[in-house]
Write a protein that holds these residues in place. Structure first.
Motif, PDB file in Angstrom:
ATOM      1  N   ILE A  44      71.514  64.691  30.933  1.00 10.80           N
ATOM      2  CA  ILE A  44      70.078  64.652  31.276  1.00 10.80           C
ATOM      3  C   ILE A  44      69.846  63.644  32.388  1.00 10.80           C
ATOM      4  O   ILE A  44      69.055  63.892  33.330  1.00 10.80           O
ATOM      5  N   SER A  45      70.520  62.484  32.309  1.00 11.14           N
ATOM      6  CA  SER A  45      70.389  61.459  33.348  1.00 11.14           C
ATOM      7  C   SER A  45      70.855  61.996  34.689  1.00 11.14           C
ATOM      8  O   SER A  45      70.230  61.758  35.729  1.00 11.14           O
ATOM      9  N   ALA A  46      71.974  62.743  34.685  1.00 14.84           N
ATOM     10  CA  ALA A  46      72.464  63.318  35.938  1.00 14.84           C
ATOM     11  C   ALA A  46      71.479  64.343  36.484  1.00 14.84           C
ATOM     12  O   ALA A  46      71.254  64.417  37.703  1.00 14.84           O
ATOM     13  N   LYS A  47      70.848  65.116  35.583  1.00 15.51           N
ATOM     14  CA  LYS A  47      69.865  66.117  35.995  1.00 15.51           C
ATOM     15  C   LYS A  47      68.665  65.450  36.652  1.00 15.51           C
ATOM     16  O   LYS A  47      68.107  65.955  37.647  1.00 15.51           O
ATOM     17  N   ASN A  48      68.252  64.271  36.127  1.00 19.98           N
ATOM     18  CA  ASN A  48      67.065  63.565  36.640  1.00 19.98           C
ATOM     19  C   ASN A  48      67.406  62.562  37.728  1.00 19.98           C
ATOM     20  O   ASN A  48      66.526  61.764  38.115  1.00 19.98           O
ATOM     21  N   ASP A 104      69.048  59.960  37.466  1.00 14.71           N
ATOM     22  CA  ASP A 104      69.089  58.592  36.953  1.00 14.71           C
ATOM     23  C   ASP A 104      70.537  58.116  36.918  1.00 14.71           C
ATOM     24  O   ASP A 104      71.479  58.887  37.138  1.00 14.71           O
ATOM     25  N   SER A 105      70.709  56.843  36.550  1.00 15.23           N
ATOM     26  CA  SER A 105      72.065  56.294  36.482  1.00 15.23           C
ATOM     27  C   SER A 105      72.140  55.280  35.358  1.00 15.23           C
ATOM     28  O   SER A 105      71.131  54.768  34.873  1.00 15.23           O
ATOM     29  N   ALA A 119      75.460  69.584  35.765  1.00 13.80           N
ATOM     30  CA  ALA A 119      74.774  70.560  36.621  1.00 13.80           C
ATOM     31  C   ALA A 119      74.799  70.139  38.094  1.00 13.80           C
ATOM     32  O   ALA A 119      74.499  70.951  38.975  1.00 13.80           O
ATOM     33  N   ASN A 120      75.130  68.872  38.347  1.00 19.84           N
ATOM     34  CA  ASN A 120      75.226  68.386  39.737  1.00 19.84           C
ATOM     35  C   ASN A 120      76.324  67.326  39.800  1.00 19.84           C
ATOM     36  O   ASN A 120      77.045  67.112  38.810  1.00 19.84           O
ATOM     37  N   ASP A 121      76.413  66.651  40.940  1.00 22.93           N
ATOM     38  CA  ASP A 121      77.474  65.651  41.121  1.00 22.93           C
ATOM     39  C   ASP A 121      76.986  64.241  40.819  1.00 22.93           C
ATOM     40  O   ASP A 121      77.723  63.265  41.031  1.00 22.93           O
ATOM     41  N   ASN A 122      75.765  64.107  40.293  1.00 24.68           N
ATOM     42  CA  ASN A 122      75.201  62.793  40.014  1.00 24.68           C
ATOM     43  C   ASN A 122      75.641  62.305  38.626  1.00 24.68           C
ATOM     44  O   ASN A 122      74.835  62.067  37.734  1.00 24.68           O
ATOM     45  N   VAL A 123      76.943  62.202  38.429  1.00 22.76           N
ATOM     46  CA  VAL A 123      77.493  61.781  37.156  1.00 22.76           C
ATOM     47  C   VAL A 123      78.831  61.103  37.400  1.00 22.76           C
ATOM     48  O   VAL A 123      79.552  61.444  38.347  1.00 22.76           O
ATOM     49  N   GLN A 124      79.123  60.142  36.576  1.00 19.94           N
ATOM     50  CA  GLN A 124      80.398  59.432  36.671  1.00 19.94           C
ATOM     51  C   GLN A 124      81.462  60.258  35.940  1.00 19.94           C
ATOM     52  O   GLN A 124      81.348  60.517  34.753  1.00 19.94           O
ATOM     53  N   GLU A 125      82.461  60.745  36.649  1.00 26.07           N
ATOM     54  CA  GLU A 125      83.524  61.520  36.011  1.00 26.07           C
ATOM     55  C   GLU A 125      84.346  60.619  35.086  1.00 26.07           C
ATOM     56  O   GLU A 125      84.735  59.514  35.486  1.00 26.07           O
ATOM     57  N   MET A 126      84.545  61.084  33.864  1.00 30.26           N
ATOM     58  CA  MET A 126      85.321  60.348  32.864  1.00 30.26           C
ATOM     59  C   MET A 126      86.388  61.283  32.282  1.00 30.26           C
ATOM     60  O   MET A 126      86.098  62.130  31.429  1.00 30.26           O
TER      61      MET A 126
END
Length: 608
Positions: free
Chosen positions: A92-96, A98-99, A134-141
């Motif tokens: 959800i954070s990546a969708k919005n 946020d970080s 859904a996008n690239d706004n996420v830290q890959e783990m």
């Protein structure tokens, strides 16, 4: 065609006797062998087929259990990923856009990512389970969270929004990824507020889910048919197997819509010489098909059969020479016997064949021909004696008729003497005896009137009452229509006699025997009832079994032979629907009902 067959038959009839006997012996020897060998090799073929069908069916059952376990593992890991609230907040954070702080990322990795990784590692059959944002706004783990760019590299990216099973794809997440064919359950992650958040890939190697596709079994090829008709092979592919798989998958998919629990279907295809087994997997909406070519096993059976046939042909050829030689030796003395038979045909019954002993068949034949001639002469003499005996019988029959007239005349003289001495009881008894004897000696094979039978019973009762100190009264109540019916001669008197001996004599007092006639539809019943001792249930059951012939009747008194004879005569006269029935009550009565067909008669209003 018929003319040709007739000529062939004439040529066979013209063969010498030794060749005919040789051919007959060989036919009688070889035909059973051919039939038995045919049955034996047919059973061998069917046994081979059944063994392979049973083996493949049990193998598919084991594969079914393994596949269901693998599917459960994938569904379970998918549910764990869907229910992880922390990872859902990350998406959800990546969708919005946020970080999280670095500290928060570390906590997420230590707790949630590590827990999911342990869950994956504890299930060795899984090829992996991953989140894709859904996008690239996420830290890959690694190995559980990846960006949308990574998802776009995967061949199944088109399934991200709708989800479903994908098969036989290469994992392109990294350039160094394993090239083994994969399959996975793609599950979209949707949120009512934020919409599409990403997708979950729960994957497994195709070899793990469908090991039969990759097993190196020379005679067996397996494939998986997807819902859209795509046929997936492992190491080997085959167009014939593909055709079989598509047909079977369509059939089993159609059946699965009608039957809730679709089972495994295994059968033998004679056309393809293959054992075919299909298993519809409802969770995958696909069908696993295995085709085992058993032509090699069947060909081995056919090879043995052909070798057996060749050996039988060789044995038949050798046997024909051996049998022909033996038949020729046996027939050496045959013609000597044949000469004797021809002399007999000319009328010379005194001729006899020369007997050289009974060590072989021809000697036995000569002996039997001589015995036959002796028997013929004996039978001729017996026929002459039989004709003499028949004439003697006619003379004796005439003498018996004369003797019967003599008895009647003597009885009439005794009656007159009794009347002269005013012994009227004796006179009446003589009259009854004369009528009884006349009725008995006047034998006829036809039926008699009921009234004639009752008249005979009256005379019988008149004589019976002379024996006892008490009176047995005969009460008759029959319509004239029944009196004019016909029954077998002396069929009612044995019932009266049975009632007196077994019912009345034991109570030894004045009593009455009732004879009543009743019309029932197209039939009539003549009921004979005595007020004797009756019978218990066990005695009645035994009597009925004797009457019906279920148990044998002897020759002594009290064994039901009289009633059995009456029953048999009624069956012969009127059919199996008619006969006698017995009812009784111990210490009270016994009633025997005689059922006969009702014929149309006149004067039915009066009673007898």
């Amino acid at each position: 065609m018929l003319l040709k067959q007739r000529k062939n038959w004439e040529s066979i009839k013209g063969l010498k006797l030794n060749r005919k006997l040789t051919a007959i012996i060989l036919v009688f020897v070889m035909v059973p062998i051919a039939i038995l060998s045919g049955v034996m090799f047919y059973n061998m073929e069917q046994s081979t087929i059944k063994e392979n069908v049973s083996y493949l069916d049990s193998t598919m059952a084991r594969r079914q259990d393994s596949i269901h376990n693998n599917i459960d593992s994938i569904n379970m890991i998918t549910q764990f990923f869907l229910s992880d609230e922390t990872m859902n907040r990350v998406l959800i954070s990546a969708k919005n856009q946020d970080s999280f702080t670095t500290k928060e990322w570390i906590e997420i990795y230590k707790n949630d990512v590590a827990a999911l990784e342990r869950l994956i590692n504890t299930n060795p059959v899984l090829g992996g389970a991953r989140y894709y944002a859904a996008n690239d706004n996420v830290q890959e783990m690694m190995p559980v969270m990846y960006t949308a760019s990574r998802m776009q590299r995967q061949p199944w990216k088109g399934y991200a929004l709708d989800g479903g099973w994908v098969y036989d794809y290469k994992d392109n997440l990294f350039s160094s990824s394993d090239n083994a064919p994969m399959m996975a359950l793609i599950t979209p992650i949707n949120n009512k507020k934020y919409g599409f958040l990403g997708a979950i890939e729960a994957g497994m190697k195709m070899k793990t889910m469908f090991p039969s596709l990759y097993e190196n079994v020379p005679s067996e090829i397996s494939c998986f048919v997807t819902e859209d008709g795509n046929v997936i092979f492992g190491k080997r592919s085959d167009e014939k197997v593909k055709r079989i798989a598509l047909n079977l998958a369509a059939k089993m998919e159609a059946n699965a819509k009608k039957i809730e629990n679709q089972d495994i279907e295994t059968y033998y295809s004679k056309e393809d010489k293959s054992v075919i087994s299909g298993m519809y997997i409802k969770e995958l909406s696909g069908t696993l098909v295995s085709v085992e070519d058993i032509s090699g096993s069947l060909n081995e059976v056919y090879r043995q059969r052909n070798a057996f046939v060749m050996w039988m042909i060789l044995i038949l050829i050798l046997l024909s020479f051996v049998v022909d030689g033996l038949v020729r030796q046996v027939l050496k003395n045959f013609y000597a016997v044949l000469y004797t038979i021809r002399q007999v045909r000319k009328g010379d019954l005194s001729v006899r064949a020369l007997e050289t002993g009974r060590d072989d068949e021809m000697g036995e034949l000569a002996h039997q021909v001589n015995r036959m001639l002796d028997n013929i002469q004996s039978l001729m003499q017996q026929n002459i004696d039989r004709e003499i005996l028949a004439k003697d019988s006619q003379i004796k029959a005439l003498q018996n008729q004369i003797n019967a007239h003599f008895i009647y005349n003597v009885l009439e003289s005794i009656k007159m003497m009794a009347e002269m001495q005013e012994e009227y009881d004796i006179s009446d008894a003589i009259t009854s005896l004369g009528k009884l004897l006349r009725y008995s000696m006047k034998w006829t094979s036809e039926l008699v009137l009921v009234s004639e039978e009752l008249e005979y019973i009256k005379n019988y009762m008149a004589l019976i009452n002379l024996r006892f100190d008490y009176d047995i009264i005969l009460s008759l109540n029959l319509p004239m229509s029944i009196m004019n019916q016909r029954v077998p001669k002396m069929s009612l008197q044995p019932i009266i006699e049975n009632a007196i001996i077994h019912g009345v004599e034991e109570i030894a007092e004045d009593t009455t025997i009732y004879i009543k006639g009743v019309i029932v539809g197209d039939d009539c019943l003549i009921e004979i009832t005595d007020n004797g001792r009756g019978m218990n249930d066990e005695e009645l059951d035994r009597l009925k079994k004797k009457i019906s012939g279920e148990i044998a009747t002897g020759g002594g008194s009290g064994n039901g032979i009289g009633l059995k004879n009456v029953q048999d005569r009624l069956h012969v006269a009127f059919g199996m629907d008619y006969g006698i029935d017995v009812a009784t009550k111990e210490g009270c009565y016994t009633k025997v009902s005689v059922k006969i067909p009702m014929r149309r008669v006149e004067n039915i209003t009066n009673k007898y």
